[in-house]
Design a protein around this motif. Structure first.
Motif, mmCIF file in Angstrom:
data_model
loop_
_atom_site.group_PDB
_atom_site.id
_atom_site.type_symbol
_atom_site.label_atom_id
_atom_site.label_comp_id
_atom_site.label_asym_id
_atom_site.label_seq_id
_atom_site.Cartn_x
_atom_site.Cartn_y
_atom_site.Cartn_z
ATOM 1 N N ILE A 139 11.055 -24.811 7.067
ATOM 2 C CA ILE A 139 9.645 -24.729 7.419
ATOM 3 C C ILE A 139 9.428 -23.393 8.116
ATOM 4 O O ILE A 139 10.134 -23.073 9.076
ATOM 5 C CB ILE A 139 9.231 -25.873 8.363
ATOM 6 C CG1 ILE A 139 9.427 -27.225 7.674
ATOM 7 C CG2 ILE A 139 7.794 -25.702 8.817
ATOM 8 C CD1 ILE A 139 9.212 -28.414 8.585
ATOM 9 N N ILE A 140 8.509 -22.621 7.623
ATOM 10 C CA ILE A 140 8.182 -21.339 8.247
ATOM 11 C C ILE A 140 6.791 -21.471 8.857
ATOM 12 O O ILE A 140 5.828 -21.807 8.172
ATOM 13 C CB ILE A 140 8.211 -20.187 7.226
ATOM 14 C CG1 ILE A 140 9.636 -20.056 6.661
ATOM 15 C CG2 ILE A 140 7.747 -18.888 7.873
ATOM 16 C CD1 ILE A 140 9.750 -19.084 5.511
ATOM 17 N N ILE A 141 6.705 -21.225 10.142
ATOM 18 C CA ILE A 141 5.433 -21.294 10.867
ATOM 19 C C ILE A 141 5.176 -19.921 11.457
ATOM 20 O O ILE A 141 6.051 -19.329 12.090
ATOM 21 C CB ILE A 141 5.485 -22.345 11.995
ATOM 22 C CG1 ILE A 141 5.818 -23.726 11.412
ATOM 23 C CG2 ILE A 141 4.176 -22.379 12.757
ATOM 24 C CD1 ILE A 141 6.091 -24.782 12.453
ATOM 25 N N SER A 142 3.982 -19.403 11.242
ATOM 26 C CA SER A 142 3.643 -18.101 11.822
ATOM 27 C C SER A 142 2.172 -18.088 12.211
ATOM 28 O O SER A 142 1.373 -18.857 11.698
ATOM 29 C CB SER A 142 3.948 -16.969 10.845
ATOM 30 O OG SER A 142 3.127 -17.071 9.702
ATOM 31 N N ASP A 197 1.168 -24.900 20.117
ATOM 32 C CA ASP A 197 0.695 -25.900 19.177
ATOM 33 C C ASP A 197 1.757 -26.978 18.993
ATOM 34 O O ASP A 197 2.955 -26.733 19.175
ATOM 35 C CB ASP A 197 0.386 -25.270 17.808
ATOM 36 C CG ASP A 197 -0.916 -24.513 17.823
ATOM 37 O OD1 ASP A 197 -1.957 -25.152 18.044
ATOM 38 O OD2 ASP A 197 -0.892 -23.288 17.619
ATOM 39 N N ILE A 198 1.305 -28.171 18.620
ATOM 40 C CA ILE A 198 2.180 -29.286 18.281
ATOM 41 C C ILE A 198 1.796 -29.753 16.889
ATOM 42 O O ILE A 198 0.617 -29.935 16.593
ATOM 43 C CB ILE A 198 2.046 -30.437 19.302
ATOM 44 C CG1 ILE A 198 2.492 -29.952 20.682
ATOM 45 C CG2 ILE A 198 2.861 -31.641 18.862
ATOM 46 C CD1 ILE A 198 2.283 -30.972 21.778
ATOM 47 N N ASN A 221 5.684 -22.291 20.441
ATOM 48 C CA ASN A 221 5.177 -21.442 21.517
ATOM 49 C C ASN A 221 5.365 -19.998 21.098
ATOM 50 O O ASN A 221 6.408 -19.633 20.562
ATOM 51 C CB ASN A 221 5.954 -21.683 22.816
ATOM 52 C CG ASN A 221 5.772 -23.079 23.323
ATOM 53 O OD1 ASN A 221 4.674 -23.482 23.631
ATOM 54 N ND2 ASN A 221 6.852 -23.836 23.394
ATOM 55 N N ALA A 222 4.360 -19.190 21.355
ATOM 56 C CA ALA A 222 4.421 -17.766 21.040
ATOM 57 C C ALA A 222 3.569 -17.015 22.054
ATOM 58 O O ALA A 222 2.767 -17.604 22.762
ATOM 59 C CB ALA A 222 3.918 -17.507 19.625
#
Length: 165
Positions: free
Chosen positions: A7-10, A25-26, A43-44
């Motif tokens: 899974i890639i989240i950006s 985000d959750i 978290n970013a």
């Protein structure tokens, strides 16, 4: 069965956006349309996109005089306790404050988004603790300062107090 996936989240923040600071985000996961009990948290920190071709001398450079603030014992009530931190810009261009964040409503800070510290200058910021908004006992918060310093865009100051009667 038995296979693994990726899974890639950006985050994609437009260049003209004024969004800086903490992004949290959750996410719930669904597989083949069925929700699972798996939860992902992300978290970013949103900072400037820095140009690596620019020389280090012309960049701003943020240094803080303190990384910890200990108010010590403070009486609960309507009193305010103050502490100061000096921000120094040892770089060659203006240091711009992009975001100032903290979690607890009891903490206040004189530093504001958009404040500037010119090259070679210092600025004193004041942290205020409103003890009326604190519970008794150990009180802890963290002040996050996001700047346009390419070497270290985020600085954090841990703030503690012991709230007594």
């Amino acid at each position: 069965a038995g296979e693994k996936g990726e899974i890639i989240i950006s985050y994609s923040i437009p260049a003209q956006s004024s969004r800086y600071g903490t992004l949290e985000d959750i996410f719930g996961i669904a597989i083949n349309g069925r929700e699972t009990t798996t939860i992902l948290s992300m978290n970013a920190i949103a900072v400037d996109k820095f140009d690596r071709a620019t020389d280090d001398i012309s960049q701003p450079s943020c240094e803080l005089s303190k990384k910890f603030i200990k108010f010590g014992e403070v009486k609960r009530g309507k009193t305010h306790a103050d502490a100061t931190v000096v921000i120094v810009n040892d770089g060659g261009s203006d240091l711009i404050i992009r975001a100032v964040e903290w979690q607890n409503g009891a903490l206040g800070c004189s530093l504001k988004v958009g404040d500037r510290v010119k090259a070679g200058e210092r600025k004193t910021l004041t942290l205020t603790l409103n003890t009326a908004a604190c519970d008794y006992g150990l009180w802890v918060d963290r002040l996050k300062i996001i700047t346009n310093d390419p070497a270290r865009p985020m600085h954090s100051i841990r703030v503690t107090a012991i709230v007594i009667d």
